[in-house]
Design a protein around this motif. Structure first.
Motif, PDB file in Angstrom:
ATOM      1  N   GLY A  45       0.783  -1.232   0.000  1.00 21.87           N
ATOM      2  CA  GLY A  45       0.000   0.000   0.000  1.00 21.87           C
ATOM      3  C   GLY A  45       0.814   1.281   0.000  1.00 21.87           C
ATOM      4  N   VAL A  46       2.149   1.160  -0.042  1.00 22.02           N
ATOM      5  CA  VAL A  46       3.000   2.352  -0.035  1.00 22.02           C
ATOM      6  C   VAL A  46       3.815   2.363  -1.332  1.00 22.02           C
ATOM      7  N   PRO A  47       3.482   3.240  -2.259  1.00 26.49           N
ATOM      8  CA  PRO A  47       4.251   3.277  -3.513  1.00 26.49           C
ATOM      9  C   PRO A  47       5.676   3.768  -3.267  1.00 26.49           C
ATOM     10  N   PHE A  48       6.602   3.241  -4.046  1.00 27.86           N
ATOM     11  CA  PHE A  48       8.003   3.641  -3.913  1.00 27.86           C
ATOM     12  C   PHE A  48       8.211   4.969  -4.624  1.00 27.86           C
ATOM     13  N   ASP A  49       8.837   5.906  -3.944  1.00 22.61           N
ATOM     14  CA  ASP A  49       9.131   7.219  -4.508  1.00 22.61           C
ATOM     15  C   ASP A  49      10.496   7.166  -5.179  1.00 22.61           C
ATOM     16  N   ALA A  50      10.513   6.961  -6.488  1.00 17.32           N
ATOM     17  CA  ALA A  50      11.770   6.822  -7.228  1.00 17.32           C
ATOM     18  C   ALA A  50      12.551   8.127  -7.321  1.00 17.32           C
ATOM     19  N   SER A  51      11.969   9.232  -6.899  1.00 17.42           N
ATOM     20  CA  SER A  51      12.698  10.500  -6.951  1.00 17.42           C
ATOM     21  C   SER A  51      13.925  10.478  -6.026  1.00 17.42           C
ATOM     22  N   VAL A  52      13.944   9.592  -5.023  1.00 12.54           N
ATOM     23  CA  VAL A  52      15.112   9.498  -4.132  1.00 12.54           C
ATOM     24  C   VAL A  52      16.342   8.978  -4.876  1.00 12.54           C
ATOM     25  N   LEU A  53      16.136   8.395  -6.053  1.00 10.64           N
ATOM     26  CA  LEU A  53      17.243   7.840  -6.825  1.00 10.64           C
ATOM     27  C   LEU A  53      17.933   8.897  -7.691  1.00 10.64           C
ATOM     28  N   GLU A  54      17.279  10.028  -7.859  1.00 12.39           N
ATOM     29  CA  GLU A  54      17.804  11.071  -8.743  1.00 12.39           C
ATOM     30  C   GLU A  54      18.974  11.785  -8.089  1.00 12.39           C
ATOM     31  N   GLY A  55      19.918  12.171  -8.910  1.00  6.78           N
ATOM     32  CA  GLY A  55      21.066  12.930  -8.417  1.00  6.78           C
ATOM     33  C   GLY A  55      22.245  12.777  -9.352  1.00  6.78           C
ATOM     34  N   ASP A  56      23.082  13.784  -9.370  1.00  2.00           N
ATOM     35  CA  ASP A  56      24.278  13.736 -10.205  1.00  2.00           C
ATOM     36  C   ASP A  56      25.251  12.692  -9.675  1.00  2.00           C
ATOM     37  N   ASP A  57      25.981  12.102 -10.595  1.00  2.16           N
ATOM     38  CA  ASP A  57      27.026  11.129 -10.242  1.00  2.16           C
ATOM     39  C   ASP A  57      26.511  10.011  -9.349  1.00  2.16           C
ATOM     40  N   THR A  58      25.294   9.537  -9.618  1.00  2.00           N
ATOM     41  CA  THR A  58      24.692   8.438  -8.858  1.00  2.00           C
ATOM     42  C   THR A  58      24.851   7.153  -9.653  1.00  2.00           C
ATOM     43  N   TRP A  59      25.362   6.129  -8.986  1.00  2.00           N
ATOM     44  CA  TRP A  59      25.576   4.818  -9.603  1.00  2.00           C
ATOM     45  C   TRP A  59      24.831   3.760  -8.796  1.00  2.00           C
ATOM     46  N   LEU A  60      24.586   2.620  -9.432  1.00  2.00           N
ATOM     47  CA  LEU A  60      23.933   1.474  -8.799  1.00  2.00           C
ATOM     48  C   LEU A  60      24.960   0.372  -8.562  1.00  2.00           C
ATOM     49  N   LEU A  61      25.044  -0.094  -7.331  1.00  2.00           N
ATOM     50  CA  LEU A  61      25.885  -1.242  -7.006  1.00  2.00           C
ATOM     51  C   LEU A  61      25.036  -2.487  -7.221  1.00  2.00           C
ATOM     52  N   PHE A  62      25.435  -3.312  -8.213  1.00  2.00           N
ATOM     53  CA  PHE A  62      24.603  -4.465  -8.553  1.00  2.00           C
ATOM     54  C   PHE A  62      25.451  -5.497  -9.302  1.00  2.00           C
ATOM     55  N   PRO A  63      25.268  -6.792  -9.010  1.00  2.00           N
ATOM     56  CA  PRO A  63      26.079  -7.821  -9.670  1.00  2.00           C
ATOM     57  C   PRO A  63      25.920  -7.887 -11.185  1.00  2.00           C
ATOM     58  N   ASP A  64      24.768  -7.496 -11.715  1.00  2.00           N
ATOM     59  CA  ASP A  64      24.548  -7.511 -13.157  1.00  2.00           C
ATOM     60  C   ASP A  64      24.740  -6.127 -13.775  1.00  2.00           C
ATOM     61  N   ALA A  65      25.558  -5.292 -13.136  1.00  2.00           N
ATOM     62  CA  ALA A  65      25.763  -3.927 -13.622  1.00  2.00           C
ATOM     63  C   ALA A  65      26.223  -3.953 -15.074  1.00  2.00           C
ATOM     64  N   HIS A  66      25.675  -3.035 -15.847  1.00  2.00           N
ATOM     65  CA  HIS A  66      26.001  -2.980 -17.267  1.00  2.00           C
ATOM     66  C   HIS A  66      27.188  -2.079 -17.566  1.00  2.00           C
TER      67      HIS A  66
END
Length: 167
Positions: A45-66
């Motif tokens: 019942g709580v939608p995820f606010d994807a705006s927290v992901l926005e920002g300069d020089d932001t990367w994702l740590l992930f095993p399948d990183a492209h």
């Protein structure tokens, strides 16, 4: 609890089912690092606010990183870390388009003799705290990562002792 100052800001996106698990290491990372915070994902019942992901020089740590940073390339100032089982993390990436658009950081697999609280289904699997330590070792140096690795070992000892198993 150590206080570890980092250049890199960390945002942990934690699957809601991880919140109350005694083996969840994300809360240790947040307590140990002033530039680390946790946001919840997938609460009913709580939608995820994807705006927290926005920002300069932001990367994702992930095993399948492209994409991973080339030697000498500018390093990220902010790292998004997914906290959940392998399946939960993979589904987060599939369901949140903003995560797929981020450049990625992929770590080498952990040593085969690494101590574990849970058995990873993927050979590259590691706890959130271990992954953060590995990323910070790469981005800022081993001296930043070492207290996090020590904290991870201490947490394993404490959880095993609480389960009545010898350290």
């Amino acid at each position: 609890m150590p206080c570890i100052t980092t250049r890199t800001e960390l945002l942990i996106v934690r699957h809601h089912k991880e919140t109350l698990k005694s083996t969840n290491t994300a809360r240790m990372a947040e307590l140990a690092m002033p530039r680390c915070r946790i946001v919840s994902y997938g609460s009913p019942g709580v939608p995820f606010d994807a705006s927290v992901l926005e920002g300069d020089d932001t990367w994702l740590l992930f095993p399948d990183a492209h994409q991973t940073p080339e030697p000498g390339a500018p390093l990220p100032s902010r790292l998004i870390v997914l906290d959940g089982s392998w399946g939960q993390a993979r589904r987060m990436v599939q369901r949140v388009p903003a995560l797929r658009r981020l450049p990625g950081l992929k770590l080498p697999p952990p040593a085969p003799d690494s101590r574990r609280l849970r058995r990873p289904p993927h050979p590259d699997g590691m706890s959130t705290l271990e992954a953060i330590a590995g990323a910070l070792a790469h981005l800022e140096g081993e001296h930043v990562a070492q207290p996090l690795y020590a904290l991870h070992e201490h947490m394993i000892d404490r959880v095993m002792a609480s389960r009545g198993r010898s350290i």
